[in-house]
Structures are given as structure tokens and as C-alpha cells.
Scaffold this active site. Sequence first.
Site, short mmCIF file in Angstrom:
data_model
loop_
_atom_site.label_atom_id
_atom_site.label_comp_id
_atom_site.label_asym_id
_atom_site.label_seq_id
_atom_site.Cartn_x
_atom_site.Cartn_y
_atom_site.Cartn_z
N LYS A 1 -3.14 -6.16 -9.54
CA LYS A 1 -4.22 -5.65 -10.37
C LYS A 1 -4.01 -5.98 -11.85
O LYS A 1 -4.96 -5.99 -12.62
CB LYS A 1 -4.38 -4.16 -10.14
CG LYS A 1 -4.72 -3.90 -8.67
CD LYS A 1 -5.40 -2.62 -8.42
CE LYS A 1 -5.98 -2.54 -7.01
NZ LYS A 1 -4.97 -2.48 -5.95
C1 LIG Z 1 -5.32 -2.55 -4.60
C2 LIG Z 1 -4.29 -3.06 -3.68
C3 LIG Z 1 -4.63 -3.63 -2.45
C4 LIG Z 1 -6.06 -3.71 -1.98
O1 LIG Z 1 -6.84 -4.57 -2.78
P1 LIG Z 1 -8.44 -4.48 -2.71
O2 LIG Z 1 -8.92 -5.40 -3.76
O3 LIG Z 1 -8.78 -3.05 -2.99
O4 LIG Z 1 -8.83 -4.88 -1.34
C5 LIG Z 1 -3.62 -4.13 -1.66
N1 LIG Z 1 -2.32 -4.06 -2.04
C6 LIG Z 1 -1.95 -3.51 -3.22
C7 LIG Z 1 -0.52 -3.45 -3.57
C8 LIG Z 1 -2.92 -3.00 -4.08
O5 LIG Z 1 -2.56 -2.45 -5.23
#
Ligand SMILES: *Cc1c(COP(=O)(O)O)cnc(C)c1O
Length: 460
Positions: free
Chosen positions: A110
Site C-alpha cells: 500500500k
Molecule cells: C491490502 C492488502 C491485501 C489486499 O489487497 P486489495 O487491494 O484490498 O485486494 C493483501 N495483502 C496485504 C498485505 C494487504 O495489505
Amino acid sequence: MRYVSTRGQAPVLNFEEAMLTGLARDGGLYLPETIPAFSGIEQLDGLSYEEVAYRVIRPFTGDSFSEDELRGAINRAYARIAHVARAPLTQLAPGHHLLELFHGPTLAFKDFAMQLIAQLFEIALKRSGQKITIVGATSGDTGSAAIEAFKGIDNVDVFIMYPHGRVSEVQRRQMTTPAAENVHALAVSGHFDDCQARLKDLFNDHAFRDQVGLAGVNSINWARIVAQIVYYFTAAASLGAPAREIDFTVPTGNFGDIFAGSIARAMGLPIRRLVVATNQNDILHRALTTGEYRTGTVEPSISPSMDIQVSSNFERALYLAYGGEASAISQLMDELKAGGFTISQGALQTLQDQYVSGRVGEDDTLAMIRTVRDETGEILCPHSAVGVAVARQHIEPGVPMVTLATAHPAKFPDAVERAIGVRPDLPPHMADLFDLPERVTRVENDAEAIKSLILERRTQ
Ligand SMILES: *Cc1c(COP(=O)(O)O)cnc(C)c1O
């Protein structure tokens, strides 16, 4: 470039407006009216991540940012990722690669989107003199990435709601230890889906929305999707695209990361398969196999960032699968409030042509962390392990498979220790995380209580 809502009743916006708005006023999600074709994939291999990012993102931003502004934002954002390749590929097995997206300041993918949009927000707000209040809901990683990216940024307050007691200690501390006055961690009694529902309540209260200049940075924010398209290009180009097709497996919760992959493909990147990997909270896997999108109750798992029953970005995939028929999407979303809906035959076929899916339970996730450690020495976080386990069911000879490694194992040390008996170390730059004082406010799962807290605490 013009952006339209999946529900068809919100104003058409440019990139900057869509970014500052987040959720559309009709409750829908913004999408570009047309997806730009990308030319020059063959020139990407060997370029810096920042240069590829500029080329991939530029067509989406239109007149919103000058070349210098966009390049500056990209360079500042990715300078904070502690690996010169930013999103390095490592090999797990012949034909199977891991795309490491966890070298950023909060150790999850993210950071790629959040660091960039914080820079873009800063430019846009400085120009307009506007002050805004960002409110986000998080299952852990979005919130820490947002707080880290926006701390100290002028003209912005950030409030992050996370489900009390349901995030890992590292995630919580990453949200509660930054000392900047403009960032606020809120521990909500409930699940992630409750936080997400309260966020929608806030956005749907137009008076409150205007009063505080509400903005959203959840994965519903189109600018985040755009940032996530980039690493599909860098990975595919280094594995032989455009001459070669590539498969990707993506550990999925809110469907943002994998949806970015589908946009990369729509732009012309030769992605053959996009594999949706879910944990035991498998609404997406069920929907894609049966056409029934029905919410259940969240079963907390060792991969908490995927513990989701309502997958907000799936609305965008539905919109495209329904051929842009906004009225159909509005109706499905009304039905969802009552528990679920059935995807039409035609749309289901379209989705199944674009995505395959798999689900992994808790024991198999732990076993996969062990297997990969034994086979390669690499320690996976539980989300990445879900991805790798599903990817292994879909690897075909001759087509490279890339699994997205979405977080660093040190972010989920309890699960990793259960799997292999070892607690992974935090990287050196975060070693003081457990010594810093925490700052957090408990709040009920109630929109009115959350609104008053925001009005009371905001600094702008
Ligand atoms: C947010 C997240 C996901 C899922 O991603 P999406 O875009 O919500 O599908 C998977 N793994 C980790 C470590 C995350 O932080």
C-alpha cells in the site's frame, strides 16, 4: 481524461477532482471514461521504476499535473522505498516469481500508492488553498500506509478507523506511534467491514462531507489504482513482455490490487491470467465460480488484510463486465445491502474470461510458509503465502507466473512464528517501533460518534 461514476449519477470529474473526492457522491466509484492504450512496452525493460511510473501514470492524469509536478511527486514518493528496484522480482521456482512489494516505509504494497498520492495531494492543495479531512477505513495496512504518507503534510488531517483488536501489533503501532498532530488513529468496536460501512455513511452525509472537506484514500480512490498499475508493467517487461504473456496471482481483499492488473491488461500489457487468491473469507472466489455474490460473516484469519466480505473495488470490475451500464450496478448495490446479488450470465462470463480464482484455508497457508522457507529460504508473510499457494495450482509451463508479495513477514510475526517457529526481524529502520508511545482513540461503531470526534479533533 474524464472520470465517471459506476452508478452514473455523480458529476464527471478530471483526475485531480476524482483523487480529492474518493467516493463519488452517488455512492459509486470513479473510473476513466476510456482506458488509454499504452505504446512502448518494449522500451520499458531496464528503465528505473520512477521512469516507468511516469510513462504509465501520465495518460491518466491529463491536465491535472505538469510533467515536472508529476515527476517530482513520483521521485519523492519512491525515494522512500528501501530498494533501488522499488519492486524487485525474485524467483521461487522455475517459472514462478515473487514481486516484492514490501520494501516501503510500512512494509506493505500500500506504500506504493499512498506515498504517491500524498505527494499529489500536497501539490493540489497548495495550488487551490483548500483544506481537507481524509478519513479512511483499514484492515491494518492501508491505515499505516496513509498515516505514514500524510503525516506532516500541510492542509490535511487524516483519521484512520481500524477494527479494535483485529490488526497485528506492528500494524497498530505503525498507526499509533507517528507523533504528527495531523494524523489520528481511531480504534472502532467491530470488524473491518463495519469500518468500511461507517466510512460510506460519512461520505453519504453530504452536509458533513462539505463541512470538513471530506476526502478518501481507501482503495476506492482511483489515484491509488493508477499507482498500482505500474508494477505490473515493470514485472512483465523484465520477464519478456510484450513478446511473452505473463500470469499474475494476487492475494486479494478489496480487489484494488488485482483490479490495477486488469487495467494494465486493458492498456495492452500481455497478461494472460489474473488469478484472485483469497483466504477463508472467500466471497470473491465464490462469486467468480458461482455468480452468487453473498456476504457472510467475517472469519478472522492469519491474513487479516484479506478478511473482507464486501470487496469494494469489485464494483468497478462489475461495471466493466456489465458494459458500463450504471443503472444495473446501482441496482446490484441496492440488493447487496439486503445480503447479496446474482451476477447476470453475460457479465459472469466476461468476469470468468478475465479472472480465475482460488481459496486457501489457514492450515494450508501455514504449510506454504514452511514449504517456501524449506525450498528457497524465503520467508513469506501469510498474505503472500495465500497467493503463492493459489499460484502453484495455476502455473502452466511456458508462461511465467508472478505472485505479488504484498507484505513483509515481520509485519505478521505471530503467523510466521506459528508456521516456522521463528519471528522475523523488523528491518533496521523500524527497530524502535516497540519503544515509541502510542496515541489512539477508542470509538463505538456509530457514524454520529465518529463524526463528532472528527469535528473535535481536526487541526485545520
Ligand atoms: C491490502 C492488502 C491485501 C489486499 O489487497 P486489495 O487491494 O484490498 O485486494 C493483501 N495483502 C496485504 C498485505 C494487504 O495489505
